[in-house]
Design a protein around this motif. Sequence first.
Motif, PDB file in Angstrom:
ATOM      1  N   VAL A 102       0.844  -1.194   0.000  1.00 10.08           N
ATOM      2  CA  VAL A 102       0.000   0.000   0.000  1.00 10.08           C
ATOM      3  C   VAL A 102       0.880   1.245   0.000  1.00 10.08           C
ATOM      4  O   VAL A 102       0.617   2.216  -0.718  1.00 10.08           O
ATOM      5  CB  VAL A 102      -0.965   0.006   1.203  1.00 10.08           C
ATOM      6  CG1 VAL A 102      -1.568   1.393   1.416  1.00 10.08           C
ATOM      7  CG2 VAL A 102      -2.082  -1.006   0.986  1.00 10.08           C
ATOM      8  N   ASN A 103       1.928   1.227   0.810  1.00 11.36           N
ATOM      9  CA  ASN A 103       2.851   2.360   0.827  1.00 11.36           C
ATOM     10  C   ASN A 103       3.544   2.539  -0.515  1.00 11.36           C
ATOM     11  O   ASN A 103       3.692   3.659  -1.018  1.00 11.36           O
ATOM     12  CB  ASN A 103       3.894   2.172   1.929  1.00 11.36           C
ATOM     13  CG  ASN A 103       5.003   3.196   1.871  1.00 11.36           C
ATOM     14  OD1 ASN A 103       6.084   2.956   1.349  1.00 11.36           O
ATOM     15  ND2 ASN A 103       4.734   4.382   2.397  1.00 11.36           N
ATOM     16  N   LEU A 104       3.948   1.437  -1.125  1.00 12.84           N
ATOM     17  CA  LEU A 104       4.672   1.492  -2.396  1.00 12.84           C
ATOM     18  C   LEU A 104       3.847   2.190  -3.467  1.00 12.84           C
ATOM     19  O   LEU A 104       4.353   3.073  -4.189  1.00 12.84           O
ATOM     20  CB  LEU A 104       5.028   0.071  -2.850  1.00 12.84           C
ATOM     21  CG  LEU A 104       5.985  -0.065  -4.036  1.00 12.84           C
ATOM     22  CD1 LEU A 104       7.392   0.349  -3.645  1.00 12.84           C
ATOM     23  CD2 LEU A 104       5.993  -1.500  -4.553  1.00 12.84           C
ATOM     24  N   TYR A 105       2.561   1.840  -3.558  1.00 11.13           N
ATOM     25  CA  TYR A 105       1.748   2.358  -4.656  1.00 11.13           C
ATOM     26  C   TYR A 105       0.977   3.622  -4.292  1.00 11.13           C
ATOM     27  O   TYR A 105       0.585   4.373  -5.196  1.00 11.13           O
ATOM     28  CB  TYR A 105       0.813   1.256  -5.165  1.00 11.13           C
ATOM     29  CG  TYR A 105       1.599   0.136  -5.783  1.00 11.13           C
ATOM     30  CD1 TYR A 105       2.299   0.331  -6.972  1.00 11.13           C
ATOM     31  CD2 TYR A 105       1.714  -1.105  -5.165  1.00 11.13           C
ATOM     32  CE1 TYR A 105       3.063  -0.674  -7.539  1.00 11.13           C
ATOM     33  CE2 TYR A 105       2.476  -2.123  -5.722  1.00 11.13           C
ATOM     34  CZ  TYR A 105       3.152  -1.897  -6.897  1.00 11.13           C
ATOM     35  OH  TYR A 105       3.931  -2.878  -7.449  1.00 11.13           O
ATOM     36  N   SER A 106       0.767   3.881  -3.022  1.00 11.59           N
ATOM     37  CA  SER A 106       0.141   5.155  -2.646  1.00 11.59           C
ATOM     38  C   SER A 106       1.144   6.299  -2.752  1.00 11.59           C
ATOM     39  O   SER A 106       0.776   7.432  -3.098  1.00 11.59           O
ATOM     40  CB  SER A 106      -0.424   5.090  -1.224  1.00 11.59           C
ATOM     41  OG  SER A 106       0.604   4.914  -0.263  1.00 11.59           O
ATOM     42  N   SER A 107       2.411   6.028  -2.495  1.00 13.86           N
ATOM     43  CA  SER A 107       3.433   7.076  -2.521  1.00 13.86           C
ATOM     44  C   SER A 107       3.534   7.739  -3.885  1.00 13.86           C
ATOM     45  O   SER A 107       3.532   8.964  -4.002  1.00 13.86           O
ATOM     46  CB  SER A 107       4.797   6.503  -2.117  1.00 13.86           C
ATOM     47  OG  SER A 107       4.811   6.125  -0.768  1.00 13.86           O
ATOM     48  N   ILE A 108       3.627   6.933  -4.930  1.00 11.89           N
ATOM     49  CA  ILE A 108       3.775   7.521  -6.263  1.00 11.89           C
ATOM     50  C   ILE A 108       2.502   8.246  -6.678  1.00 11.89           C
ATOM     51  O   ILE A 108       2.546   9.296  -7.331  1.00 11.89           O
ATOM     52  CB  ILE A 108       4.189   6.442  -7.298  1.00 11.89           C
ATOM     53  CG1 ILE A 108       4.550   7.119  -8.625  1.00 11.89           C
ATOM     54  CG2 ILE A 108       3.101   5.395  -7.483  1.00 11.89           C
ATOM     55  CD1 ILE A 108       5.208   6.174  -9.615  1.00 11.89           C
ATOM     56  N   LEU A 109       1.326   7.727  -6.271  1.00 11.49           N
ATOM     57  CA  LEU A 109       0.073   8.395  -6.625  1.00 11.49           C
ATOM     58  C   LEU A 109      -0.045   9.756  -5.940  1.00 11.49           C
ATOM     59  O   LEU A 109      -0.465  10.738  -6.571  1.00 11.49           O
ATOM     60  CB  LEU A 109      -1.117   7.512  -6.247  1.00 11.49           C
ATOM     61  CG  LEU A 109      -1.522   6.455  -7.284  1.00 11.49           C
ATOM     62  CD1 LEU A 109      -2.673   5.619  -6.759  1.00 11.49           C
ATOM     63  CD2 LEU A 109      -1.882   7.082  -8.616  1.00 11.49           C
ATOM     64  N   PHE A 110       0.313   9.826  -4.656  1.00  9.12           N
ATOM     65  CA  PHE A 110       0.214  11.111  -3.962  1.00  9.12           C
ATOM     66  C   PHE A 110       1.207  12.124  -4.533  1.00  9.12           C
ATOM     67  O   PHE A 110       0.925  13.323  -4.580  1.00  9.12           O
ATOM     68  CB  PHE A 110       0.423  10.930  -2.465  1.00  9.12           C
ATOM     69  CG  PHE A 110      -0.802  10.430  -1.752  1.00  9.12           C
ATOM     70  CD1 PHE A 110      -1.980  11.152  -1.793  1.00  9.12           C
ATOM     71  CD2 PHE A 110      -0.785   9.231  -1.062  1.00  9.12           C
ATOM     72  CE1 PHE A 110      -3.127  10.699  -1.157  1.00  9.12           C
ATOM     73  CE2 PHE A 110      -1.920   8.765  -0.421  1.00  9.12           C
ATOM     74  CZ  PHE A 110      -3.098   9.493  -0.471  1.00  9.12           C
ATOM     75  N   MET A 111       2.367  11.654  -4.987  1.00 13.83           N
ATOM     76  CA  MET A 111       3.289  12.566  -5.645  1.00 13.83           C
ATOM     77  C   MET A 111       2.748  13.044  -6.990  1.00 13.83           C
ATOM     78  O   MET A 111       2.975  14.189  -7.401  1.00 13.83           O
ATOM     79  CB  MET A 111       4.655  11.892  -5.846  1.00 13.83           C
ATOM     80  CG  MET A 111       5.556  11.953  -4.632  1.00 13.83           C
ATOM     81  SD  MET A 111       5.943  13.661  -4.159  1.00 13.83           S
ATOM     82  CE  MET A 111       7.215  13.384  -2.936  1.00 13.83           C
ATOM     83  N   VAL A 112       2.001  12.168  -7.681  1.00 13.04           N
ATOM     84  CA  VAL A 112       1.347  12.591  -8.921  1.00 13.04           C
ATOM     85  C   VAL A 112       0.348  13.698  -8.625  1.00 13.04           C
ATOM     86  O   VAL A 112       0.289  14.717  -9.336  1.00 13.04           O
ATOM     87  CB  VAL A 112       0.636  11.396  -9.595  1.00 13.04           C
ATOM     88  CG1 VAL A 112      -0.228  11.889 -10.762  1.00 13.04           C
ATOM     89  CG2 VAL A 112       1.642  10.381 -10.107  1.00 13.04           C
ATOM     90  N   ALA A 282      13.488   3.152  -0.242  1.00 11.86           N
ATOM     91  CA  ALA A 282      14.271   4.326   0.163  1.00 11.86           C
ATOM     92  C   ALA A 282      13.504   5.619  -0.067  1.00 11.86           C
ATOM     93  O   ALA A 282      13.868   6.664   0.482  1.00 11.86           O
ATOM     94  CB  ALA A 282      15.600   4.358  -0.598  1.00 11.86           C
ATOM     95  N   HIS A 283      12.408   5.568  -0.860  1.00  7.22           N
ATOM     96  CA  HIS A 283      11.627   6.783  -1.080  1.00  7.22           C
ATOM     97  C   HIS A 283      11.058   7.319   0.232  1.00  7.22           C
ATOM     98  O   HIS A 283      10.857   8.520   0.384  1.00  7.22           O
ATOM     99  CB  HIS A 283      10.489   6.517  -2.069  1.00  7.22           C
ATOM    100  CG  HIS A 283       9.373   5.704  -1.501  1.00  7.22           C
ATOM    101  ND1 HIS A 283       9.332   4.330  -1.576  1.00  7.22           N
ATOM    102  CD2 HIS A 283       8.258   6.067  -0.833  1.00  7.22           C
ATOM    103  CE1 HIS A 283       8.246   3.893  -0.988  1.00  7.22           C
ATOM    104  NE2 HIS A 283       7.570   4.915  -0.520  1.00  7.22           N
ATOM    105  N   SER A 284      10.804   6.418   1.190  1.00 10.27           N
ATOM    106  CA  SER A 284      10.270   6.855   2.484  1.00 10.27           C
ATOM    107  C   SER A 284      11.286   7.679   3.264  1.00 10.27           C
ATOM    108  O   SER A 284      10.910   8.480   4.121  1.00 10.27           O
ATOM    109  CB  SER A 284       9.849   5.632   3.318  1.00 10.27           C
ATOM    110  OG  SER A 284       8.791   4.943   2.694  1.00 10.27           O
ATOM    111  N   VAL A 285      12.558   7.472   2.972  1.00  9.30           N
ATOM    112  CA  VAL A 285      13.619   8.249   3.610  1.00  9.30           C
ATOM    113  C   VAL A 285      13.808   9.582   2.890  1.00  9.30           C
ATOM    114  O   VAL A 285      14.075  10.611   3.519  1.00  9.30           O
ATOM    115  CB  VAL A 285      14.939   7.450   3.613  1.00  9.30           C
ATOM    116  CG1 VAL A 285      16.057   8.248   4.268  1.00  9.30           C
ATOM    117  CG2 VAL A 285      14.751   6.107   4.335  1.00  9.30           C
ATOM    118  N   ILE A 286      13.639   9.570   1.566  1.00  8.73           N
ATOM    119  CA  ILE A 286      13.897  10.760   0.759  1.00  8.73           C
ATOM    120  C   ILE A 286      12.712  11.718   0.749  1.00  8.73           C
ATOM    121  O   ILE A 286      12.889  12.935   0.661  1.00  8.73           O
ATOM    122  CB  ILE A 286      14.254  10.339  -0.686  1.00  8.73           C
ATOM    123  CG1 ILE A 286      15.492   9.428  -0.676  1.00  8.73           C
ATOM    124  CG2 ILE A 286      14.523  11.553  -1.567  1.00  8.73           C
ATOM    125  CD1 ILE A 286      15.799   8.801  -2.020  1.00  8.73           C
TER     126      ILE A 286
END
Length: 317
Positions: A102-112, A282-286
Amino acid sequence: MQRSCWLQVSNCSDVIPSLWKYYLSPVYAVEFAIGITGNLVVVLGYLFCLPSWKSTNVYLFNLAVSDLVFLCTLPHLSYTYAHGQQQYVAALCVANRYILHVNLYSSILFMVWVSVDRLLVLRHPQRDRFLLTCRGSLCVSLLTWIWVNIEVMPLIIFVLEDLKRNGWSKCNDFASLSEVNRTLIYSLVLTVTGYILPLLGLFLSSFKMVSLLTVQEQVFGTSFQKPLKILRATAIMFLVLYTPIHVMRNVRIASQLSEMSSPCSRNYIEAVYIVTRPLAFAHSVINPVFYFLMTDRFKELIQDKLRQLARTVMSRT
């Protein structure tokens, strides 16, 4: 000759446990230590320092919460990999796989959505569009969570089936589930819908923003190099971090279908796949870096709050 072949298989089978212990465990521990601090500061800053919320803040807050929840799962993962354990409580296994993806695919969507939001602000500076209101961004965020859960639900079903086959004790990762044929189809569909399409959306909205900012720079003579660099960095980050894990996950699953591949080749493919996993997360760190760069005055608000707290502590002492 037979003994040499046996030794080769035995040696290559040691690669996976070694990566668990000496790679996954320490890297996950480092990601937790760094990421938890940055994301906790962001979440607390949004809750206690932000005087008024805008649509961008809503998306970034959802992203920070998602990262924070995911990072809280890393200490347990680090511990189990350090001790070479694959034995999990079934509920903990399902929860971990659910939160992770969920984190993997929600992260890129919220950045979109952040990128689209910035594009809309450029076109409509008066914020007279529904999507630029907090209510609009809340609706989009809710739909995002619903969509990501729909995407991840088949994986949870596969994990439950795999746990049942293994006596509810062995917790395999996505690419090591027993039902290989269905898992491969699902993985390919998830790669397209959860990664490729959002990435294209991120690049498209970023390209549109770059075009608008370039025009404004020429008209007003003001430099917009900083926001341009931020936009490029965001898109490149997801391209670099997410591409390896999606490629290797599909290759890893497909290798289990091939009768031509040897046990050693499967182990080496799995080893490369393991290397890509911490890279993706690592996106969670960046991500906290982007919160400070993208939101208006957020860095100043955090600094003011810290100074205020320091003065309060000093006055009491």
